[in-house]
Write an enzyme that holds these catalytic residues in place. Structure first.
Site: not given
Ligand code: NAI
Ligand code: MG
Length: 508
Positions: A200, A253-256, A258, A276, A310, A409
């Site tokens: 996804k 993605g986000s720690t939240e 995660g 990650e 990240c 972050e």
């Molecule tokens: P996010 O963690 O919400 O999104 C990343 C992925 O997770 C996307 O594919 C999203 O559709 C999916 N996702 C979102 N909610 C989900 C859920 N409940 N269950 C399963 N999958 C879900 O990140 P977002 O909202 O785009 O960005 C927020 C913050 O997260 C950023 O400001 C940054 O601090 C951090 N982040 C860190 C990344 C990294 O490379 N470690 C990459 C993107 C964001």
């Protein structure tokens, strides 16, 4: 239907990119077929440089994830994939790498239009790293070996050996900062090890993964082995995390989120999890470093990909006797960065990915100012650009340890510069975070460098460099930056499971 904004804004866009965006992107890949979402719904992806709609893609949700998982299960257990030899799998991955390379310009433009990054950088960083990732794991496909184990059973001769088998159906949820590269990090190793996949992409940047799906079918990877479901995190992503028939979920993605993924895995079928997540990486410059190199390094550490990394070096620690020399150099560098649309080949830094990310980052800028930190450059959107999610490269000084801008972050081009006195103090300060993704040390003193490398609680430590990546070098987090290592040999651990086989060879 959204009208692709790039038609008028960017006359130079590749004709294949135009065709893809204005039509084929409306389908996703399930069981080797290009399909709409079961609900028939779509969502819009935007060009962050113009804030205009770019394309419509299927809004996949639970029903589509179910279909994709059924296809992945079928492909794992019957059909062509389990009969494909490791050598054939390796060749498919290598061919995929060649095809991506041949279509490199299209991919670079897709990334730029969807994510905002400069096309000049996508061409030399994202795309070559993607190609190399598939080539690297093409090589591994024939080297996923078990072991023979010397066991000691009194009176019995036993042959004991292990097999490394695929984990099974894997769900992969990826972010928007390096859309195609994150797909490559996850797909290459999964396929080399014989798994099947439901991928996804992030809702902000689904296009390059869909285009990659076309090449995946073109190289003959059988139907159902890779399914690509576009959709929102809360629907499609959550359905993957809690699916009872997915054996492993890999998330970046986000720690939240995660935390949510682990909870969903625990509540459903105890699927394996690798994460990650975020970071707040310390970048430590000692007075005895090559300061020219370190100043540029400090800028690249935070500004690469507009700080949407990240591993961004967002906490810059500078030894106090060179602090007043180094910070002005960083500021000077920051002010020379040319912001603009990524499609302009002379752009150094594009917009942030989305309106949401722009709001997040600018709210951090406000918080920093309110808490009393000093903005020495940037601090707002650049005045010359009235459209697009642009934020000026920003340096904060006078930052206190409990400030939000130092603890959380930001994921934007915003760095906090902090003076320090000695190695012990900076080691403690560097480790004073819930994250542990990366760190860097700039010094000519090898003892100091390696002592810090040992003491820093981070999955990667760079010495006199930053943002070095290679398909062969493992990458992942300590603490709440996640667990599991992607890339290198280490990633095979995430995508294989060990079966121990005992064979009775008769009495001793
Ligand atoms: P996010 O963690 O919400 O999104 C990343 C992925 O997770 C996307 O594919 C999203 O559709 C999916 N996702 C979102 N909610 C989900 C859920 N409940 N269950 C399963 N999958 C879900 O990140 P977002 O909202 O785009 O960005 C927020 C913050 O997260 C950023 O400001 C940054 O601090 C951090 N982040 C860190 C990344 C990294 O490379 N470690 C990459 C993107 C964001
Ligand atoms: Mg989110």
């Amino acid at each position: 239907m959204a009208q692709p904004s790039m038609q008028s804004a960017y006359p130079e866009v590749h004709s294949e990119v135009r065709k893809f965006i204005s039509g084929r992107s409306r389908r996703m890949l399930i069981d080797g077929k290009w399909v709409e979402a079961a609900s028939g719904k779509t969502f819009t992806t935007y060009d962050p440089a113009t804030e205009e709609p770019l394309a419509e893609v299927p809004a996949g949700d639970k029903e589509d994830v179910d279909r994709a998982v059924r296809a992945a299960r079928k492909a794992l257990e019957s059909g062509a994939w389990p009969r494909t030899t490791p050598s054939e799998r390796g060749r498919m991955l290598w061919k995929l790498a060649d095809l991506i390379e041949a279509h490199g310009e299209e991919f670079a433009q897709l990334e730029t239009l969807d994510n905002g990054k400069p096309v000049a950088i996508a061409r030399v960083a994202d795309i070559p790293l993607v190609v190399d990732q598939f080539r690297y794991y093409a090589g591994w496909a024939t080297k996923v070996e078990g072991e023979t184990i010397p066991v000691s059973i009194p009176g019995q001769r036993m042959l004991c050996y292990t097999r490394r088998e695929p984990v099974g159906v894997v769900g992969q949820i990826i972010p928007w900062n390096f859309p195609l590269l994150m797909a490559a990090w996850k797909l290459g190793v999964a396929l080399a090890c014989g798994n099947t996949v439901v991928l996804k992409p992030a809702e902000q940047t689904p296009l390059s993964a869909l285009r990659l799906g076309e090449l995946i079918t073109e190289v003959g990877i059988p139907p159902g082995v890779v399914n690509i479901v576009t959709g929102l995190g809360e629907t499609a992503g959550a359905a993957i995390a809690s699916h009872p028939d997915i054996d492993k979920v890999a998330f970046t993605g986000s720690t939240e989120v995660g935390h949510l993924i682990m909870q969903a895995a625990g509540k459903s079928n105890l699927k394996r999890v690798s994460l990650e997540l975020g970071g707040k990486s310390p970048n430590i410059i000692f007075a005895d470093a090559d300061l020219d190199q370190a100043a540029v390094g400090a800028a690249n550490a935070i500004y690469f990909n507009h700080g949407q990394c990240c591993c961004a070096g967002s906490r810059l620690f500078v030894e106090q006797n060179v602090y007043d020399k180094l910070v002005p150099r960083l500021v000077e560098y920051s002010e020379k960065i040319k912001l603009g649309p990524g499609m302009d080949p002379s752009t150094d830094m594009g917009p942030l990915v989305s309106s949401e990310q722009y709001q997040r980052v600018t709210s951090f800028l406000k918080a920093g100012k309110n808490e009393g930190a000093k903005v020495v450059t940037g601090g707002d959107r650049p005045k010359q650009l009235d459209k697009g999610y642009f934020v000026a490269p920003t340096v904060f000084t006078d930052v206190k340890p409990d400030m939000k801008i130092l603890r959380e972050e930001i994921f934007g081009p915003v760095v906090c510069a902090i003076p320090f006195k000695d190695p012990n103090e900076v080691l403690a300060a560097g480790n004073d975070t819930e994250y542990g993704l990366a760190a860097a040390v700039w010094t000519k003193d090898i003892q100091k460098a390696h002592r810090l490398a040992e003491g820093l609680k981070a999955g990667t430590v760079w010495i006199n460099c930053y943002n070095m990546f290679d398909a062969a070098a493992p990458f992942g987090g300590y603490k709440q930056s996640g667990f599991g290592r992607e890339m290198g040999k280490a990633a095979l651990e995430l995508y294989t499971q060990i079966k121990t086989v005992w064979v009775n060879l008769g009495e001793a």
